[in-house]
Design a protein around this motif. Structure first.
Motif, mmCIF file in Angstrom:
data_model
loop_
_atom_site.group_PDB
_atom_site.id
_atom_site.type_symbol
_atom_site.label_atom_id
_atom_site.label_comp_id
_atom_site.label_asym_id
_atom_site.label_seq_id
_atom_site.Cartn_x
_atom_site.Cartn_y
_atom_site.Cartn_z
ATOM 1 N N SER A 194 0.815 -1.214 0.000
ATOM 2 C CA SER A 194 0.000 0.000 0.000
ATOM 3 C C SER A 194 0.849 1.266 0.000
ATOM 4 N N ALA A 195 2.107 1.151 0.439
ATOM 5 C CA ALA A 195 2.997 2.321 0.499
ATOM 6 C C ALA A 195 3.723 2.566 -0.827
ATOM 7 N N LEU A 196 3.645 1.597 -1.755
ATOM 8 C CA LEU A 196 4.419 1.711 -2.999
ATOM 9 C C LEU A 196 4.135 2.984 -3.802
ATOM 10 N N PRO A 197 2.874 3.367 -4.054
ATOM 11 C CA PRO A 197 2.643 4.604 -4.829
ATOM 12 C C PRO A 197 3.276 5.834 -4.177
ATOM 13 N N HIS A 198 3.198 5.903 -2.846
ATOM 14 C CA HIS A 198 3.787 7.030 -2.111
ATOM 15 C C HIS A 198 5.314 7.015 -2.249
ATOM 16 N N VAL A 199 5.919 5.819 -2.145
ATOM 17 C CA VAL A 199 7.377 5.674 -2.251
ATOM 18 C C VAL A 199 7.853 6.065 -3.649
ATOM 19 N N ALA A 250 -3.527 0.787 -1.452
ATOM 20 C CA ALA A 250 -3.181 2.122 -0.946
ATOM 21 C C ALA A 250 -4.416 2.837 -0.406
ATOM 22 N N SER A 251 -5.553 2.654 -1.103
ATOM 23 C CA SER A 251 -6.783 3.324 -0.662
ATOM 24 C C SER A 251 -7.286 2.758 0.666
ATOM 25 N N LEU A 252 -6.930 1.508 0.968
ATOM 26 C CA LEU A 252 -7.349 0.881 2.227
ATOM 27 C C LEU A 252 -6.319 1.053 3.335
ATOM 28 N N ASP A 253 -5.241 1.769 3.030
ATOM 29 C CA ASP A 253 -4.252 2.114 4.050
ATOM 30 C C ASP A 253 -4.600 3.507 4.552
ATOM 31 N N PRO A 254 -5.035 3.645 5.814
ATOM 32 C CA PRO A 254 -5.494 4.960 6.298
ATOM 33 C C PRO A 254 -4.440 6.058 6.220
ATOM 34 N N ARG A 255 -3.170 5.686 6.020
ATOM 35 C CA ARG A 255 -2.121 6.707 5.861
ATOM 36 C C ARG A 255 -2.185 7.363 4.488
ATOM 37 N N PRO A 350 -1.017 9.463 10.455
ATOM 38 C CA PRO A 350 0.397 9.852 10.278
ATOM 39 C C PRO A 350 1.190 8.689 9.669
ATOM 40 N N LYS A 351 2.185 9.011 8.842
ATOM 41 C CA LYS A 351 2.945 7.981 8.108
ATOM 42 C C LYS A 351 3.632 6.979 9.035
ATOM 43 N N LYS A 352 4.007 7.430 10.251
ATOM 44 C CA LYS A 352 4.738 6.551 11.162
ATOM 45 C C LYS A 352 3.821 5.524 11.853
ATOM 46 N N ASP A 353 2.501 5.735 11.782
ATOM 47 C CA ASP A 353 1.558 4.838 12.474
ATOM 48 C C ASP A 353 1.350 3.532 11.705
ATOM 49 N N ASP A 354 0.913 2.515 12.424
ATOM 50 C CA ASP A 354 0.693 1.188 11.827
ATOM 51 C C ASP A 354 -0.768 1.062 11.379
ATOM 52 N N PRO A 355 -1.019 0.891 10.071
ATOM 53 C CA PRO A 355 -2.398 0.783 9.589
ATOM 54 C C PRO A 355 -3.139 -0.438 10.127
ATOM 55 N N PHE A 366 -16.009 0.198 10.465
ATOM 56 C CA PHE A 366 -15.939 -0.071 9.023
ATOM 57 C C PHE A 366 -15.809 -1.581 8.792
ATOM 58 N N PRO A 367 -16.860 -2.352 9.125
ATOM 59 C CA PRO A 367 -16.734 -3.822 9.095
ATOM 60 C C PRO A 367 -16.449 -4.405 7.719
ATOM 61 N N THR A 368 -17.108 -3.867 6.685
ATOM 62 C CA THR A 368 -16.918 -4.440 5.345
ATOM 63 C C THR A 368 -15.553 -4.067 4.781
ATOM 64 N N LEU A 369 -15.181 -2.805 4.918
ATOM 65 C CA LEU A 369 -13.869 -2.364 4.423
ATOM 66 C C LEU A 369 -12.739 -3.053 5.180
ATOM 67 N N ALA A 370 -12.973 -3.381 6.466
ATOM 68 C CA ALA A 370 -11.951 -4.082 7.258
ATOM 69 C C ALA A 370 -11.644 -5.443 6.648
ATOM 70 N N LYS A 371 -12.702 -6.120 6.134
ATOM 71 C CA LYS A 371 -12.487 -7.427 5.493
ATOM 72 C C LYS A 371 -11.651 -7.280 4.226
ATOM 73 N N LEU A 372 -11.934 -6.226 3.439
ATOM 74 C CA LEU A 372 -11.139 -5.967 2.235
ATOM 75 C C LEU A 372 -9.693 -5.630 2.595
ATOM 76 N N ALA A 373 -9.534 -4.835 3.660
ATOM 77 C CA ALA A 373 -8.184 -4.451 4.105
ATOM 78 C C ALA A 373 -7.372 -5.689 4.477
ATOM 79 N N ASN A 374 -8.039 -6.649 5.141
ATOM 80 C CA ASN A 374 -7.354 -7.900 5.503
ATOM 81 C C ASN A 374 -6.834 -8.626 4.267
ATOM 82 N N SER A 375 -7.625 -8.574 3.192
ATOM 83 C CA SER A 375 -7.255 -9.294 1.962
ATOM 84 C C SER A 375 -6.123 -8.628 1.207
#
Length: 393
Positions: A194-199, A250-255, A350-355, A366-375
């Motif tokens: 998820s950090a690749l586009p930012h990097v 990336a969209s599912l990474d709150p950072r 914040p970028k230093k936090d763990d998503p 966000f129960p449904t999005l949480a399942k997508l984030a897990n995937s």
């Protein structure tokens, strides 16, 4: 497993299927295949994508290394300079006398007693490591080579020219972001894809932002930026018909949920695709009726007196049931829309936090999005974890 047949795309795809069967991994559990840039491997991932829907993810580490190696070779002055540095390091590696004298000079000059490092084209960041160490040890190295015992009269003097030392100093500045990006993207204990586009965006900005003087290094910057843009062009454009899994992650990474690295219309497309995926997840989770009422036919036929009443009742209940289902579906759709809107409406983490910690704390909201984030957040950006394991084995 030992691979004795030809490494064709079809064979590689078959072998991967054999391995997941051996380890009892259901194919539907697999979300992506992270791979290098080899043509046969790329073709194999396309076969697996068509057959199982596994998303191909090109290893970011391999790609960064290709950008650096190709750009280094494209600039003659840099290529000659790196070649001269390589020869110099080889001399110290092979000569016991030169190596011993270097240690003495390091002590006399109060420099760190570090060994020189040799670069290997297949080892990521090794050219950067070689040049950085050489720059650190410049004066002990020069002093050692000036010693008549090390460089006898009439022998080829291996020390670099002043303009080559200057070139190395600037080259290290340009290569540093690539080094940092590779080290970060190769991590195993945190989210990476998820950090690749930012990097990638940061690398482009660093190549633009450094005001360096040497024409070969300026040319290196231009060429490297072109390579990065070309190799990751799919990170700047979202196609709804073939959604990019990296942008979805990336969209599912709150950072990075604000998707600042994308134009507004492309970011809107990502959010729409995410909403569609969330609806699909919600539908899968919905309990399906098994029609017990319809199947529970009475053992005896109903009496004639109740036939008309039952028919009317049946028609009414069918209509009500259908309406209820539509209402339920509409409410479900609205709930997903609200969930997606609320998620993207919040401030970025914040970028230093763990998503992952954030998702654990906000899973109920966000129960449904949480399942997508897990995937999606579990996918690594590089194949480094398996490469490390293979090296260890």
């Amino acid at each position: 497993m030992p691979l004795e047949e030809r490494h064709t795309a079809a064979n590689i795809a078959d072998w991967i299927e054999e391995i997941i069967a051996k380890f009892s991994i259901p194919p539907e559990k697999i979300k992506a295949v992270v791979h290098d840039n080899g043509a046969n491997v790329v073709a194999a991932t396309k076969i697996l994508h068509a057959k199982h829907g596994w998303e191909p993810v090109t290893c970011a580490g391999h790609t960064l290394n290709l950008v650096v190696q190709n750009t280094l070779k494209s600039q003659q002055a840099i290529s000659r300079c790196v070649g001269a540095a390589r020869t110099l390091v080889e001399h110290f590696k092979k000569s016991e006398l030169a190596s011993t004298k270097l240690k003495i000079k390091q002590r006399h000059m109060g420099t760190k007693e570090n060994m020189l490092l040799q670069d290997v084209c297949t080892r990521w960041n090794s050219t950067y490591a070689m040049l950085s160490r050489l720059q650190e040890q410049r004066w002990p190295v020069t002093a050692t080579l000036s010693d008549p015992e090390v460089t006898q009269r009439g022998k080829h003097y291996l020390d670099l020219k002043p303009d080559q030392w200057s070139l190395i100093e600037e080259l290290i500045q340009v290569l540093e972001p690539f080094h940092s990006a590779t080290v970060f993207m190769s991590g195993e204990q945190y989210v990476t894809l998820s950090a690749l586009p930012h990097v990638v965006d940061k690398i482009k900005k660093s190549l633009q932002g450094q005001n360096l003087e040497s024409p070969p290094v300026v040319s290196f910057q231009t060429h490297a930026k072109e390579q990065v843009t070309t190799r990751w062009k799919d990170l700047g454009e979202f196609k709804p018909e073939s959604p990019n899994i990296t942008l979805l992650a990336a969209s599912l990474d709150p950072r990075f949920r604000k998707l600042k690295f994308l134009p507004a219309d492309q970011a809107f497309g990502v959010k729409n695709a995410l909403q569609t995926m969330a609806l699909a997840v919600k539908q899968q989770l919905r309990p399906t009726g098994c029609g017990n009422e319809a199947s529970s036919t009475a053992e005896g036929a109903p009496s004639t007196a109740h036939k008309d009443k039952m028919t009317t009742s049946f028609l009414d209940s069918d209509s009500t049931s259908s309406d209820e289902e539509q209402d339920e579906e509409q409410l479900s759709n609205e709930a997903i829309q609200n969930e997606v809107l609320a998620y993207f409406g919040e401030q970025s983490l914040p970028k230093k936090d763990d998503p992952l910690i954030w998702w654990k704390a906000n899973e109920q909201r966000f129960p449904t999005l949480a399942k997508l984030a897990n995937s999606l957040l579990c996918i690594p950006a590089t194949s480094t974890p398996s490469e490390r394991l293979f090296s260890a084995a």
